[in-house]
Write an enzyme that holds these catalytic residues in place. Structure first.
Site, PDB file in Angstrom:
ATOM      1  N   GLY A  38       0.924  -1.148  -0.081  1.00  0.00           N
ATOM      2  CA  GLY A  38       0.074  -0.011  -0.065  1.00  0.00           C
ATOM      3  C   GLY A  38       0.978   1.241  -0.066  1.00  0.00           C
ATOM      4  N   ASP A  66       1.959  -8.502   2.205  1.00  0.00           N
ATOM      5  CA  ASP A  66       0.617  -8.088   2.057  1.00  0.00           C
ATOM      6  C   ASP A  66      -0.194  -9.164   1.338  1.00  0.00           C
ATOM      7  OD1 ASP A  66      -1.405  -6.190   0.244  1.00  0.00           O
ATOM      8  OD2 ASP A  66      -0.131  -4.676   1.056  1.00  0.00           O
ATOM      9  N   VAL A  92      -2.686 -10.635   6.982  1.00  0.00           N
ATOM     10  CA  VAL A  92      -2.000 -10.637   8.392  1.00  0.00           C
ATOM     11  C   VAL A  92      -2.994 -11.321   9.498  1.00  0.00           C
ATOM     12  CG1 VAL A  92      -3.456  -8.434   8.967  1.00  0.00           C
ATOM     13  CG2 VAL A  92      -1.097  -8.637   9.967  1.00  0.00           C
ATOM     14  N   TYR A 183     -14.609   1.220   9.092  1.00  0.00           N
ATOM     15  CA  TYR A 183     -13.194   1.541   9.158  1.00  0.00           C
ATOM     16  C   TYR A 183     -13.360   2.442  10.666  1.00  0.00           C
ATOM     17  CZ  TYR A 183      -9.088   4.110   7.723  1.00  0.00           C
ATOM     18  OH  TYR A 183      -7.701   4.521   7.645  1.00  0.00           O
ATOM     19  N   LYS A 187     -10.993   1.020  13.812  1.00  0.00           N
ATOM     20  CA  LYS A 187      -9.659   1.655  14.202  1.00  0.00           C
ATOM     21  C   LYS A 187      -9.639   1.935  15.669  1.00  0.00           C
ATOM     22  CE  LYS A 187      -7.229   2.148  10.468  1.00  0.00           C
ATOM     23  NZ  LYS A 187      -5.911   1.339  10.152  1.00  0.00           N
ATOM     24  N   ARG A 224      -8.932   8.459  -3.176  1.00  0.00           N
ATOM     25  CA  ARG A 224      -8.704   9.817  -2.306  1.00  0.00           C
ATOM     26  C   ARG A 224      -8.406  11.012  -2.916  1.00  0.00           C
ATOM     27  NH1 ARG A 224      -5.440   6.945   2.578  1.00  0.00           N
ATOM     28  NH2 ARG A 224      -4.880   5.219   0.613  1.00  0.00           N
TER      29      ARG A 224
END
Ligand SMILES: NC(=O)c1ccc[n+]([C@@H]2O[C@H](COP(=O)([O-])OP(=O)(O)OC[C@H]3O[C@@H](n4cnc5c(N)ncnc54)[C@H](O)[C@@H]3O)[C@@H](O)[C@H]2O)c1
Length: 362
Positions: A38, A66, A92, A183, A187, A224
């Site tokens: 990323g 990744d 992960v 999200y 977090k 973004r």
């Protein structure tokens, strides 16, 4: 030999000169970077690779892993034969055999752009909650010196204007059911896990809250704002705004952000969240106009246009203002951003321009 871009090579040298003590602490160590293909993960891997080759005494050995859920395998392909870097395809959440012991873990794995995470809320929660839990377990098992969790300024939701600039103790104004909840809330729980692993098991977790980072290496189709503007600018415009341009953001050039984050990993207090960003707050319209000037000709900026997104939920729970209070990270880590927005955007545009040129020439 590493072949990161010229701009990232320059960034690496500046970082080496500005935070030498941080790189000294990372010397002769094994480092796991998750989400390494990323934007932020790959930049960290590139920086360490460039510095390893510039001064082999750094000897930072990296596993760059990744699962490519939000990126492609090409990003780090130039490091395939780098003796300091092992490229690894791994989720992960379920990788069990990493093949070596890590001194440091840098956990960047998580989709970060709404256009990627909104269609995959469960995978987003999985990486931030179960993935963070796995990384904290791993840090404990390996006796790692630090496990850095990339949280987000999104944990503040749409902050009360009285808390702009936003300090770390502001608790947030966040929806747990809205389109961004997978999200923001994961977090938040990721941070709670970091705090809890420190409280209960003394695992040295470190937490950064990035504020709108941009720069070389971000995918042009990332969705973004800055990559969207870069992509439009490379095509000669117009620069398109999908809001009325009034929401503000405080964009941070990636070199500043990564210097601050590595500083938090090495020097920050365990289980303490740190804002890392740049406090130069600008409206989206200002940013678009700046980009139009940078990419246009002198006195003839590109067009800036307003359009409505096809996605009805595009602006739902979109924060109206974003600006970090950097007092804590300044005091504990000595962090000071040094790249203003105009310089950072120009540098980023140059990066894409060079890359497009290379691709066309190849
Ligand atoms: N860039 C920013 O401005 C910003 C702002 C706030 C927070 N962050 C956080 O920083 C981290 C990195 O952000 P980025 O901008 O590089 O995002 P990115 O989308 O460019 O990269 C994230 C990477 O994580 C990988 N990934 C996702 N789930 C995974 C899993 N389960 N196992 C392995 N890999 C997985 C993706 O394939 C991708 O390559 C993320 O945790 C993000 O939430 C970034």
């Amino acid at each position: 030999m590493s072949s990161a871009s010229r701009i990232i090579h320059e960034d690496a040298k500046v970082m080496r000169a500005t935070i030498p003590g941080v790189f000294d602490r990372l010397a002769n160590s094994n480092i796991l970077v998750t989400g390494a293909s990323g934007f932020l993960g790959s930049y960290i891997v590139d920086i360490l690779s460039v510095l390893n080759h510039a001064s082999p005494s750094l000897n930072a050995n990296i596993v760059a892993s990744d699962n490519f859920i939000a990126t492609n395998v090409d990003r780090l392909v130039h490091l395939k034969t780098d003796p300091f870097v092992e490229l690894r395809t791994a989720n992960v959440v379920d990788e069990t055999d990493w093949g070596r012991k890590f001194d440091w873990i840098i956990h960047c794995a998580s989709m970060a752009s709404p256009i990627y995470y909104r269609p995959r809320p469960l995978e987003t929660i999985d990486a931030n909650v179960n993935g963070t839990w796995r990384m904290l377990d791993l840090a404990e098992a390996h006796g790692a010196q630090g496990m850095l969790f990339f949280s987000s300024s999104e944990i503040y939701g749409d902050p009360d204007p009285r808390f702009i600039p936003t300090p770390e103790h502001y608790r947030g104004y966040v929806s747990c059911t809205g389109p961004r909840a997978c999200y923001d809330e994961s977090k938040r729980l990721g941070e709670t896990l970091c705090i809890s692993f420190w409280a209960q098991r003394k695992v040295p977790s470190k937490i950064v809250r990035p504020f709108n980072v941009y720069g070389p290496g971000q995918r042009l189709n990332d969705g973004r704002m800055v990559p969207d503007m870069m992509s439009a600018a490379l095509d000669g415009g117009p620069i398109v705004l999908l809001s009325d341009g009034s929401p503000t953001r405080s964009f941070c050039y990636v070199r500043d952000f990564i210097a601050g984050s590595l500083g938090v990993l090495v020097l920050g207090k365990p289980a303490e969240p740190y804002n890392v960003g740049n406090a130069e707050e600008r409206s989206m319209l200002d940013v678009a106009r700046m980009m139009a000037e940078i990419a246009g000709h002198p006195g003839r900026p590109l067009d800036v246009q307003f359009r409505k997104s096809d996605d009805a939920q595009y602006l739902v729970d979109n924060p109206s203002r974003r600006c970090p209070d950097l007092t804590k990270v300044r005091a504990d880590v000595g962090y000071e951003p040094s790249v203003d927005l105009r310089t950072g955007l120009a540098r980023t545009f140059e990066f894409y321009h060079e890359r497009r040129h290379e691709t066309v020439a190849a």
